[in-house]
Structures are given as structure tokens and as C-alpha cells.
Design a protein around this motif. Structure first.
Motif, PDB file in Angstrom:
ATOM      1  N   MET A 255       0.840  -1.189   0.000  1.00  0.00           N
ATOM      2  CA  MET A 255       0.000   0.000   0.000  1.00  0.00           C
ATOM      3  C   MET A 255       0.879   1.244   0.000  1.00  0.00           C
ATOM      4  O   MET A 255       1.844   1.338   0.753  1.00  0.00           O
ATOM      5  CB  MET A 255      -0.907   0.006   1.231  1.00  0.00           C
ATOM      6  N   TYR A 256       0.517   2.181  -0.863  1.00  0.00           N
ATOM      7  CA  TYR A 256       1.213   3.467  -0.880  1.00  0.00           C
ATOM      8  C   TYR A 256       0.281   4.513  -0.286  1.00  0.00           C
ATOM      9  O   TYR A 256      -0.918   4.534  -0.600  1.00  0.00           O
ATOM     10  CB  TYR A 256       1.590   3.861  -2.310  1.00  0.00           C
ATOM     11  N   VAL A 257       0.817   5.362   0.573  1.00  0.00           N
ATOM     12  CA  VAL A 257       0.027   6.428   1.189  1.00  0.00           C
ATOM     13  C   VAL A 257       0.589   7.766   0.717  1.00  0.00           C
ATOM     14  O   VAL A 257       1.785   8.034   0.857  1.00  0.00           O
ATOM     15  CB  VAL A 257       0.073   6.340   2.727  1.00  0.00           C
ATOM     16  N   THR A 258      -0.268   8.592   0.135  1.00  0.00           N
ATOM     17  CA  THR A 258       0.165   9.903  -0.353  1.00  0.00           C
ATOM     18  C   THR A 258       0.396  10.851   0.821  1.00  0.00           C
ATOM     19  O   THR A 258       0.028  10.573   1.968  1.00  0.00           O
ATOM     20  CB  THR A 258      -0.892  10.512  -1.287  1.00  0.00           C
ATOM     21  N   LYS A 259       0.983  11.996   0.496  1.00  0.00           N
ATOM     22  CA  LYS A 259       1.254  13.000   1.534  1.00  0.00           C
ATOM     23  C   LYS A 259      -0.032  13.497   2.181  1.00  0.00           C
ATOM     24  O   LYS A 259      -0.042  13.921   3.331  1.00  0.00           O
ATOM     25  CB  LYS A 259       2.053  14.163   0.932  1.00  0.00           C
ATOM     26  N   SER A 260      -1.137  13.430   1.429  1.00  0.00           N
ATOM     27  CA  SER A 260      -2.419  13.882   1.972  1.00  0.00           C
ATOM     28  C   SER A 260      -3.182  12.758   2.658  1.00  0.00           C
ATOM     29  O   SER A 260      -4.310  12.964   3.120  1.00  0.00           O
ATOM     30  CB  SER A 260      -3.278  14.469   0.845  1.00  0.00           C
TER      31      SER A 260
END
Length: 333
Positions: free
Chosen positions: A1-6
């Protein structure tokens, strides 16, 4: 899973992964070395210096190394394994279904294990396909049209002996046919990778999905026009995202053409691990966008929702993978 800065969560499926054994003791002849040397040259040429491996690790990293690179460090929620045997070059095969299964044994819920078939093997190959399906129950197979097989240095999907294999896949419920159509690798023949035979099988079997791995590169134009007319042809992006570091303008041109002709719903992310690893590619892709003129040519900007589709949702749909609601594209109320 990738989590964005937002804080947006992205479900990631690496749709083109291998576990291979190119150690010297497994090489049948000099081609076993030249083949892996070509791969390693691509690894060094495209990978950021701080992400490069030494050649010993590149030759053999094993299932535990793959699991760390993909699932711990590489943001991948799942990975799709694509076997390539190359027994003319490697004693026990290069990247067999059995070797790929070692990663699935470690992470059964994270790994989609595919099979492989070679239509030149006649009834023996059909029987083996059925046997492997009974063992592994895979939903996809890989066809490698440039693989050597005795005196044969490749085949075309237009050859009469191919259709019975596709028919067998359909009868078994194997719906995803991955076809390697990309850059040549020594000593394989360039013309055996020609993508201009894909429309034949795609038209004959409209109920199956044909994923053209590497999108026919460097024949991107041919692939785009074929996929544009065949709604069951998908672009397996493996290797293409790898250019985002060393050749960003080239990557931009390829992605622009693919989005214009094929669209964001039929493109599947792949790192072609371990030629390159997903971690740095995903990080750079998540930061990537077109300039205004390129977005106009592509017909779309590389939005977060486009990235969601390419990085995981498109592949999940092909393989019937249930993706939690938090990762889905949010629709307007």
C-alpha cells in the motif's frame, strides 16, 4: 500500500514479477550468462545508483528477498508471478512456476501465481498445462513467443498450433493470457517479439483477456493501434515505468501515447522485478504528472484516480481480486 502526503491510500498490485535462478551452476551454456547479463545491464542503466544490486544478488535473490522487496519495502499489496522457463539456457529453468510458487508459499494471500505454456509442445504441452492447472489452479498463463525450443527460435501467434492452447485455457477457465512482446534479450531474435500477431488471437477469443507485457516496446505504435481496435487487449507496462528515472522524456512519450490510444482502464503497472524494483518506481510515478501540452495530447492528466487504476485497480478487476472500499475511486454523490 502506498500512502500519499495527503493520506490517500493506493492499492498496489505489481502485475509482472519473477523469482529466477541465473546462478552459474544453473546455466546450461553461454546463453544462460548472456541472457542474465542483458537483464543486469538494464538494471544498472535504469535504476538509481542507491537502489542498484550487485550481480550475485541479481542472479539469485530467492523468495524471502523478493517478499521483502515487494511487500515490505515496495508498497505492493499483491504481486502477479509470470513464469519463463528458458530451459534451452538454464538446466532447471530460469523462472519456473515451481520456483515462483516459493513466493506464494510464503505469502499465499498476496501472490497470484500464473502458469506458462509453449504451443510448440503439442499434445505433451496441453497435458502439462492441464496438470499444472490441477496443481496450482491459476487464472493466467504466460506465452513467450521468442523462447527457444530445440531448433525453433520462436513462433507467431498466427501459427496454427497456437489456437488449441488458447482453447484449452478457455476450457479450463484460464481467462488471462499474458504475452511477452518487448525488447529483445541476447540471444533471442528481435522479430519473434513482433506484436503484430496479437490481434489474430484477440479477435478469435473475444471472451479472454490478452495482456501484452511491455506493450510491444519499442513497437509502441503497433501495440497502440492493435489495442485501440481490440477491447480485450491490455497493456502490461512492465519496463516502461522503469524509464521514469533514466529516460523521463521517453517515459512521458510512451505513457502519453498509451493513454491516448488505450486509455487508463486497460494499463497494468509492473516493475518486471527484479530487473527493477517497485519501491523507487512507485515513488517517482506518484510524483509524476504531464505538462499542460502533453496532458492535452494524452487526453487526460495523470491524476490520482488514473494512478489508482494503473497501480492496482485494473489488475484487480482482471483477476477478480476484492479491493477494500477505502482504496476505490470515490464517486460523486
Amino acid at each position: 500500500m502506498y500512502v500519499t502526503k495527503s493520506g490517500e491510500k493506493i492499492f498496489v498490485i505489481d502485475a509482472h514479477v519473477h523469482v529466477w535462478d541465473a546462478r552459474p551452476e544453473n546455466r546450461r551454456n553461454r546463453y544462460g550468462q548472456t541472457f542474465i547479463d542483458t537483464f543486469y545491464g538494464a538494471h544498472v542503466g535504469m535504476t538509481p545508483p542507491d537502489q542498484r544490486w550487485d550481480q550475485n544478488r541479481f542472479n539469485y535473490y530467492g523468495a524471502e528477498g523478493a517478499a521483502k522487496d515487494l511487500f515490505e519495502d515496495g508498497y505492493c499489496d499483491m504481486a502477479v508471478m509470470l513464469p519463463v522457463y528458458l530451459k534451452d539456457f538454464y538446466i532447471n529453468g530460469f523462472n519456473t512456476t515451481k520456483l515462483c510458487s516459493t513466493l506464494k508459499d510464503l505469502h499465499p494471500d498476496k501472490v497470484v501465481l500464473n502458469g506458462r505454456c509453449d504451443p510448440r509442445e503439442g499434445q505433451m504441452g496441453l497435458d502439462k498445462l492441464e496438470e499444472d492447472f490441477a496443481t496450482y489452479g491459476f487464472k493466467g498463463v504466460k506465452l513467450y513467443t521468442a523462447e527457444w525450443n530445440g531448433v525453433s527460435r520462436g513462433y507467431s501467434l498466427k501459427d496454427d498450433f497456437v489456437a488449441p492452447y488458447i482453447e484449452k485455457c478457455r476450457s479450463l477457465g484460464i481467462t488471462n493470457i499474458h504475452i511477452h512482446k518487448g525488447p529483445t534479450t541476447h540471444p533471442l531474435d528481435y522479430d519473434a517479439f513482433d506484436v503484430r500477431d496479437v490481434d489474430r488471437v484477440a479477435t478469435m477469443f473475444p471472451d479472454l483477456n490478452f495482456i501484452v507485457d511491455h506493450c510491444g516496446m519499442p513497437r509502441i505504435d503497433d501495440f497502440c493501434f492493435i489495442a485501440g481496435q481490440e477491447p480485450n487487449v491490455y497493456g502490461g507496462l512492465a519496463l516502461i515505468p522503469s524509464y521514469i528515472h533514466a529516460r523521463p522524456k521517453y517515459f512521458t512519450r510512451m505513457l502519453c501515447d498509451l493513454l491516448f490510444y488505450v486509455g487508463p482502464d486497460r494499463l497494468l503497472f509492473g516493475s518486471d522485478y527484479a530487473i527493477t524494483s517497485p519501491k523507487w518506481i512507485i515513488e517517482k510515478f506518484m510524483d509524476f504528472s504531464f505538462d499542460e501540452e502533453t496532458a492535452r495530447e494524452a487526453g487526460t492528466q495523470v491524476t490520482l484516480d488514473v494512478k489508482r487504476k494503473i497501480l492496482g485497480l485494473n489488475c484487480a478487476k482482471l483477476y477478480g481480486i476484492e479491493v477494500p472500499a477505502e482504496f476505490q475511486i470515490k464517486t460523486a454523490a
